[in-house]
Design an enzyme around this catalytic site. Structure first.
Site, PDB file in Angstrom:
ATOM      1  CG  ASP A   1       5.798   1.914   7.077  1.00 26.48           C
ATOM      2  OD1 ASP A   1       6.717   1.995   6.400  1.00 26.48           O
ATOM      3  OD2 ASP A   1       5.736   0.632   7.893  1.00 26.48           O
TER       4      ASP A   1
ATOM      5  CG  PHE B   1       7.346  -7.963   7.182  1.00 32.40           C
ATOM      6  CD1 PHE B   1       6.171  -8.292   7.784  1.00 32.40           C
ATOM      7  CD2 PHE B   1       8.649  -8.332   7.382  1.00 32.40           C
ATOM      8  CE1 PHE B   1       6.384  -9.334   8.966  1.00 32.40           C
ATOM      9  CE2 PHE B   1       8.840  -9.315   8.261  1.00 32.40           C
ATOM     10  CZ  PHE B   1       7.758  -9.998   9.208  1.00 32.40           C
TER      11      PHE B   1
ATOM     12  CG  LEU C   1      10.247   7.543  -2.374  1.00 29.74           C
ATOM     13  CD1 LEU C   1      10.952   9.039  -2.666  1.00 29.74           C
ATOM     14  CD2 LEU C   1       9.013   7.419  -2.949  1.00 29.74           C
TER      15      LEU C   1
END
Length: 426
Positions: free
Chosen positions: A303, A321, A61
């Site tokens: 994810d 990433f 988040l």
């Protein structure tokens, strides 16, 4: 009260049946072929499929500290749109949730801004630096779901073993991003076909699997519940399968993108395909689905990792990433796994609801009388193209933009409250 009329639900036999569902005081009060229309708010489901609210135990988040990427508000709005009613937020924020005061502030912010249930993780080590353990017993008593240093692997067996012993003593899982930094070699893609073709440094499969092999033995020695994040390699699947056969308390998750993509999907230097672990080889992708089907891998988690567009525009070598996944997970998995007969709709439902709830001891993921009223209504026949510009998430970093999919969540109810309503009657 809310009365859902003319819904359809899945039965354990993979058959479906029509039903009405009455919601009262945050719980499912009744499920019946027909419930009289009293004074409740009536919602005609039009025969669409009703599932327990989806559960995602692995999302980012970004708040506090990364609000330009995502906030608790926007991330949970994205979750609700994707049909998720429970999400577990990772601790790579600033500040890191590694002490009671930080956890308390985070829980206050969640209570204030979240539109679905958020269960936060606490860090294993202070500042996620791998140099000093957090006060695990103290944090376990402050509303956290488990412990993880997600984003970085715990590099020493000493720290991991001590953390496991402390977590086991207070009944909390250790959740691990498995990556041995000594053999990552500054990689940005899988060490395979794509790294050679695009001349990019590769991350070998061993960087993941050797740390899992170490950790399952530590879990056996400590008696800890050990959960492996985002499994990506065939070797990792083999290690986890063997550990389960040996009676070690290990569980694992896989992402939609590792199930649906492999390294050959990377055609050019497009960092919307850059995630950690990276997209692996075709044989790894095949092993992941096999591991999910035979129970080696327990369930699916997205994810969800939002980043700003200017960050992702930097290319594979410099971009961070991660990709987003909350708003696309069900539709992608339904289209490319269920409709292609690789899995059943019942299996997909289990991997998004009951299985993660059971693994983490959560009282959610059930569609039955007396259960908490977390529900997701899906139009299984709705076909559309994924449009990243329409995402509720601040993150638009997806490799699935413009993919054609079918099956769209159109109504999400969390604890008896409507938190998302889409095109119910199209």
């Amino acid at each position: 009260m809310i009365l859902l009329k003319n819904a359809t639900r899945l039965m354990p036999s993979n058959k479906v049946e029509g039903c009405d569902i009455l919601i009262e005081d945050k719980k499912i009060k009744a499920i019946s072929p027909s419930i009289p229309e009293d004074e409740a708010q009536i919602i005609d489901c039009g025969g669409k499929m009703l599932f327990p609210g989806f559960i995602d135990v692995h999302i980012h988040l970004r708040e506090p500290g990364g609000e330009h990427k995502e906030t608790i508000r926007t991330g949970t709005q994205a979750a609700a749109r994707g049909g998720f009613t429970t999400v577990c937020s990772m601790p790579n924020t600033n500040p890191v949730p590694d002490k009671a005061e930080t956890i308390s502030g985070l829980l206050d912010k969640i209570h204030q801004d979240a539109v679905v249930r958020v269960l936060p993780y606490a860090a294993i080590t202070k500042g996620l630096k791998g140099e000093e353990l957090t006060p695990i017993q103290d944090l376990a008593n402050n509303g956290i779901v488990a412990f993880t240093d997600d984003g970085v692997g715990v590099q020493t067996a000493d720290y991991m073993l001590r953390a496991m012993k402390k977590a086991a003593a207070c009944g909390k899982p250790i959740v691990a991003h498995c990556e041995d930094n000594s053999i990552v070699y500054e990689g940005v893609v899988h060490d395979g076909e794509v790294s050679g073709r695009l001349q990019l440094p590769g991350i070998p499969s061993l960087a993941e699997s050797v740390q899992i092999a170490r950790d399952v033995l530590l879990a056996e020695a400590s008696g800890c519940h050990y959960h492996v994040c985002h499994v990506s390699t065939k070797e990792s699947v083999r290690v986890i399968r063997d550990a389960k056969k040996a009676g070690i308390n290990v569980t694992a998750e896989v992402t939609p993108h590792h199930l649906l993509l492999n390294e050959t999907a990377i055609i050019e230097d497009n960092a919307n395909f850059k995630m950690n672990p990276p997209l692996r080889a075709k044989e790894d992708q095949k092993a992941l689905l096999e591991g999910l089907l035979d129970g080696t891998i327990d369930f699916i988690a997205t994810d969800h990792a939002p980043h700003a567009e200017d960050e992702k525009a930097l290319g594979f070598r410099k971009a961070p990433f991660g990709i987003v996944g909350l708003e696309t997970a069900f539709s992608l998995l339904n289209t490319y796994l269920v409709k292609t007969n690789k899995i059943t709709l019942n299996q997909l439902s289990e991997w998004l609801t009951r299985k993660p709830a059971d693994v983490f001891g959560l009282p959610y993921g059930r569609l039955e009388e007396g259960a908490i009223a977390d529900l997701t209504l899906v139009d299984l026949e709705k076909e559309f193209f994924i449009d990243k510009h329409s995402f509720y998430s601040k993150g638009k970093n997806t490799p699935f933009h413009d993919w054609k999919v079918s099956g769209e969540p159109v109504l999400t109810i969390a604890e008896g409250k409507i938190v998302y309503e889409g095109d119910l009657h199209e």
